[in-house]
Design a protein around this motif. Structure first.
Motif, mmCIF file in Angstrom:
data_model
loop_
_atom_site.group_PDB
_atom_site.id
_atom_site.type_symbol
_atom_site.label_atom_id
_atom_site.label_comp_id
_atom_site.label_asym_id
_atom_site.label_seq_id
_atom_site.Cartn_x
_atom_site.Cartn_y
_atom_site.Cartn_z
ATOM 1 N N LEU A 65 0.858 -1.172 -0.020
ATOM 2 C CA LEU A 65 0.077 -0.084 0.145
ATOM 3 C C LEU A 65 0.707 0.930 -0.079
ATOM 4 C CD1 LEU A 65 -3.055 -0.754 2.110
ATOM 5 C CD2 LEU A 65 -2.742 -1.000 -0.247
ATOM 6 N N PHE A 66 2.179 1.123 0.368
ATOM 7 C CA PHE A 66 2.999 2.230 0.217
ATOM 8 C C PHE A 66 3.253 2.742 -1.102
ATOM 9 C CE2 PHE A 66 7.162 3.937 -0.304
ATOM 10 C CZ PHE A 66 7.323 5.134 0.284
ATOM 11 N N VAL A 67 3.439 1.714 -1.906
ATOM 12 C CA VAL A 67 3.673 1.558 -3.273
ATOM 13 C C VAL A 67 2.296 2.280 -4.139
ATOM 14 C CG1 VAL A 67 4.147 0.136 -5.482
ATOM 15 C CG2 VAL A 67 5.263 -0.288 -3.534
ATOM 16 N N SER A 68 1.047 1.758 -3.659
ATOM 17 C CA SER A 68 0.024 2.145 -4.141
ATOM 18 C C SER A 68 -0.042 3.643 -3.764
ATOM 19 C CB SER A 68 -0.998 1.350 -3.778
ATOM 20 O OG SER A 68 -1.321 1.826 -2.369
ATOM 21 N N PHE A 69 0.268 4.105 -2.742
ATOM 22 C CA PHE A 69 -0.064 5.207 -2.371
ATOM 23 C C PHE A 69 1.145 6.471 -3.311
ATOM 24 C CE2 PHE A 69 1.998 8.942 0.341
ATOM 25 C CZ PHE A 69 1.030 9.754 0.332
ATOM 26 N N MET A 70 2.237 5.838 -3.456
ATOM 27 C CA MET A 70 3.144 6.760 -4.299
ATOM 28 C C MET A 70 2.702 6.831 -5.551
ATOM 29 S SD MET A 70 5.452 7.686 -2.192
ATOM 30 C CE MET A 70 6.278 8.318 -3.388
ATOM 31 N N ILE A 71 2.030 5.827 -6.278
ATOM 32 C CA ILE A 71 1.442 5.971 -7.677
ATOM 33 C C ILE A 71 0.308 7.054 -7.685
ATOM 34 C CG2 ILE A 71 0.116 4.555 -9.377
ATOM 35 C CD1 ILE A 71 1.981 1.990 -8.726
ATOM 36 N N ASN A 72 -0.611 6.762 -6.553
ATOM 37 C CA ASN A 72 -1.549 7.675 -6.607
ATOM 38 C C ASN A 72 -1.148 9.181 -6.354
ATOM 39 O OD1 ASN A 72 -4.136 5.995 -6.724
ATOM 40 N ND2 ASN A 72 -3.520 5.126 -4.729
ATOM 41 N N LEU A 73 0.036 9.411 -5.541
ATOM 42 C CA LEU A 73 0.542 10.461 -5.611
ATOM 43 C C LEU A 73 0.986 10.961 -6.641
ATOM 44 C CD1 LEU A 73 1.630 12.667 -3.191
ATOM 45 C CD2 LEU A 73 3.939 11.384 -3.507
ATOM 46 N N PHE A 74 1.608 10.306 -7.283
ATOM 47 C CA PHE A 74 2.192 10.753 -8.740
ATOM 48 C C PHE A 74 0.988 11.354 -9.786
ATOM 49 C CE2 PHE A 74 5.953 7.335 -8.566
ATOM 50 C CZ PHE A 74 6.805 8.402 -7.773
ATOM 51 N N VAL A 75 -0.036 10.606 -9.760
ATOM 52 C CA VAL A 75 -1.109 10.810 -10.408
ATOM 53 C C VAL A 75 -1.697 12.368 -10.090
ATOM 54 C CG1 VAL A 75 -3.586 10.459 -11.313
ATOM 55 C CG2 VAL A 75 -1.429 8.606 -11.283
ATOM 56 N N THR A 76 -1.778 12.350 -8.843
ATOM 57 C CA THR A 76 -2.698 13.429 -8.106
ATOM 58 C C THR A 76 -1.686 14.904 -8.402
ATOM 59 O OG1 THR A 76 -3.518 12.341 -6.333
ATOM 60 C CG2 THR A 76 -3.528 14.666 -6.189
ATOM 61 N N THR A 77 -0.503 14.701 -8.289
ATOM 62 C CA THR A 77 0.449 15.769 -8.298
ATOM 63 C C THR A 77 0.646 16.412 -9.815
ATOM 64 O OG1 THR A 77 2.575 14.064 -8.248
ATOM 65 C CG2 THR A 77 1.849 15.634 -6.094
ATOM 66 N N VAL A 78 0.617 15.389 -10.591
ATOM 67 C CA VAL A 78 0.768 15.653 -12.261
ATOM 68 C C VAL A 78 -0.402 16.474 -12.658
ATOM 69 C CG1 VAL A 78 0.486 14.824 -14.346
ATOM 70 C CG2 VAL A 78 2.128 13.779 -12.882
ATOM 71 N N PHE A 79 -1.664 16.178 -12.233
ATOM 72 C CA PHE A 79 -2.794 16.764 -12.567
ATOM 73 C C PHE A 79 -2.899 18.197 -11.879
ATOM 74 C CE2 PHE A 79 -3.522 12.892 -14.582
ATOM 75 C CZ PHE A 79 -4.073 13.065 -15.880
ATOM 76 N N ALA A 80 -2.296 18.307 -10.590
ATOM 77 C CA ALA A 80 -2.492 19.612 -9.673
ATOM 78 C C ALA A 80 -1.476 20.668 -10.363
ATOM 79 C CB ALA A 80 -2.150 19.147 -8.505
ATOM 80 N N LYS A 81 -0.313 20.153 -10.933
ATOM 81 C CA LYS A 81 0.824 20.766 -11.374
ATOM 82 C C LYS A 81 0.050 21.477 -12.782
ATOM 83 C CE LYS A 81 4.431 23.075 -12.642
ATOM 84 N NZ LYS A 81 5.844 22.196 -13.147
ATOM 85 N N GLY A 82 -0.535 20.618 -13.784
ATOM 86 C CA GLY A 82 -0.797 21.140 -15.057
ATOM 87 C C GLY A 82 -2.275 21.634 -15.096
ATOM 88 N N PHE A 83 -3.206 21.588 -13.960
ATOM 89 C CA PHE A 83 -4.582 21.877 -14.374
ATOM 90 C C PHE A 83 -5.228 22.776 -13.216
ATOM 91 C CE2 PHE A 83 -3.778 18.269 -16.938
ATOM 92 C CZ PHE A 83 -3.785 18.619 -18.122
ATOM 93 N N TYR A 84 -4.473 22.755 -12.094
ATOM 94 C CA TYR A 84 -5.061 23.364 -10.998
ATOM 95 C C TYR A 84 -5.374 24.862 -11.287
ATOM 96 C CZ TYR A 84 -5.778 25.368 -6.407
ATOM 97 O OH TYR A 84 -6.336 25.976 -5.120
#
Length: 533
Positions: free
Chosen positions: A305-324
């Motif tokens: 679940l640490f690995v899954s958290f990191m993957i979810n973190l990557f997706v959230t931050t990519v769209f936060a940087k690009g579209f927020y």
């Protein structure tokens, strides 16, 4: 030889014969029992992985003492937790991540972390039930509840599974559409994804470890794809760290916050994990061995679940940087996310659109296979069906694929309609969460079921608090959705009637759990008895 000595010898011989007969009868009955139940257990004896003992010679151990930690043994127990973690990475979760990032920026990363921790607690309890009892949650529900309640629980679990599977298969179909340059429509992608059922059956024939290895490859593909996107977009490190450590919530981001929590706890995953842990041979009579398995599964699940958290973190931050803060933020969804990424970040060595498509395909394919796996355990456990695995997998797959093909054909040309459908499916799954969590906490808190591995009072209170919080959050999502979507007197009456029955069944399940104070329980109607019917 005296007559007394002769009688004593004869008595000893008779005792030996009686003991031998008892052993033969026990062996015969256990063989017959295992033969009768051959197709309804989570894993047949021959399919289970034998844990090689590196610390003791046979007979040279205390069965009540937990063996010391071993990295080799941890590796042998590694697998079920990573299969379980796929549900934290399915297309529905990825859509929740990208919408949270686009609309709320980095501000909900702390909630993503704590939601993952809450999900870990629930999954650890699920694993504990499976290891300590040697049975999975659906089987335990079959014995614990009366027939009418068992069938309702099964129906709810199937609804949750179908809802999740539609999202997962549509996610795969979208990825196939992206990677084929739009040549393959959604319905074609659905049919291609449906074939993973046979791939799963093919792999399972070669052993549990081969299946686990395939999932490890799919998780690695997701991790590399989304990490590559993360590196390409270069999110703000300071804002990212603040988002994780500093809790923030505004009225504008409540819906996204609820979505973040709601996406993490998947009802079918609670049933799945309790069955997956039975893929290893563990002697339930040896307390030390059971505790050892629980310890290793706890470590392995935490890592997964640490690995899954990191993957979810990557997706959230990519769209936060690009579209927020942009105009596209509120219109972005799983269907058009790749297109928006391409417009924002363009090409590069490997176009970001295809990186997104590869990661989404890995997420969709892996989650649909685990959905099929969970469907087998749910159907077999609740209904006590004696079906071949391939037939049970085919039936389970058909439940989801048929409505998914209809959805793909109907919504193929309408992105907005597909997003609305996705909201309905999220609500459908949120509604089923109590029907997985309450039975789980009921079992894990019951000493007659768990024996010495019953959770302590502190952990029990924490677990019920977390479960209540999750149910309240999802209840808010349901309430908010009903207020915005339900129109008309007749439809409103139907919804209110169904809600009343829904709440009454939850109260019934809680009343049987022993979680209510006795003074409250005594005031409940006779039909809500705390004792087993």
């Amino acid at each position: 030889m005296s007559s007394s000595e002769s009688r004593e010898d004869e008595s000893k011989e008779e005792d030996k014969d009686n003991e031998a007969n008892k052993l033969l009868q026990h062996h015969s009955s256990s063989t017959s029992s295992s033969s009768d139940n051959e197709e309804e257990v989570a894993y047949e004896s021959g399919d289970k992985i034998t844990i090689v003992d590196f610390d003791y010679v046979d007979g040279d151990e205390d069965s009540n003492v937990t063996p010391p930690f071993s990295w080799k043994k941890l590796w042998m127990f590694t697998g079920p937790g990573f299969l379980m973690s796929i549900a934290f990475l399915d297309p529905g979760n990825l859509e929740g991540d990208l919408q949270a990032g686009a609309i709320a920026g980095y501000s909900l990363l702390w909630l993503l972390m704590w939601a993952t921790i809450m999900g870990l607690l629930i999954q650890l309890l699920s694993a504990r039930v499976g290891v300590a009892t040697g049975r999975h949650l659906a089987e335990l529900c079959r014995d614990e509840y009366p027939n009418w309640a068992r069938y309702v629980l099964w129906f709810m679990a199937e609804l949750a599974l179908i809802g999740a599977d539609i999202q997962e298969v549509i996610g795969s179909a979208i990825a196939i559409q992206i990677l084929s340059h739009g040549v393959l429509p959604l319905w074609a992608g659905v049919l291609i994804t449906a074939s993973d059922c046979f791939f799963f059956l093919f792999l399972e024939n070669y052993g549990v470890r081969k299946l686990e290895a395939a999932f490890a490859v799919l998780i690695a593909i997701m991790g590399l794809s989304f990490a590559w996107m993360f590196g390409d977009t270069k999110p703000n490190g300071k804002e990212l760290l603040m988002g994780i450590l500093l809790p923030r919530l505004s009225s504008k981001t409540i819906r996204q916050a609820v979505g973040v929590v709601g996406c993490v706890i998947m009802p079918h995953n609670v049933f799945l994990h309790s069955a997956l842990v039975q893929s290893r041979k563990i002697d339930p009579q040896k307390k030390g061995r059971v505790q050892e398995a629980i310890n290793y599964y706890s470590i392995e699940s935490s890592a997964a679940l640490f690995v899954s958290f990191m993957i979810n973190l990557f997706v959230t931050t990519v769209f936060a940087k690009g579209f927020y803060g942009t105009k596209q933020a509120k219109s972005i969804g799983l269907v058009n996310a790749g297109q928006y990424l391409e417009e924002k970040y363009g090409g590069g060595l490997v176009p970001i659109l295809y990186i997104w498509g590869i990661g989404l395909l890995a997420a969709g394919q892996s989650s649909t296979i685990t959905g099929t796996y969970a469907g087998q355990f749910i159907m077999g456990g609740f209904l006590n069906l004696r079906l071949k695995k391939w037939l049970r997998a085919l039936i389970t797959r058909s439940f989801a694929i048929v409505p998914t093909i209809i959805v793909a054909i109907v919504f193929n040309t309408s992105e907005s309609s597909l997003d609305i459908l996705n909201e309905w499916l999220n609500v459908l799954q949120s509604m089923q969460i109590p029907f997985a969590l309450i039975p789980l906490l009921t079992m894990v808190s019951n000493e007659q079921i768990m024996g010495p591995f019953k959770v302590g009072p502190v952990l029990e209170r924490v677990a019920w608090t977390v479960a209540a919080l999750i149910m309240v959050i999802n209840g808010f999502l349901l309430f908010d959705f009903v207020l915005s979507e339900v129109k008309g007197l007749l439809f409103g009456f139907i919804v209110c009637s169904c809600t009343g029955a829904y709440v009454a069944f939850i109260v019934y399940l809680v009343s049987r759990s022993g979680a209510l104070p006795s003074t409250w329980a005594n005031r409940l109607p006779k039909g809500f008895s705390l004792t087993k019917n």
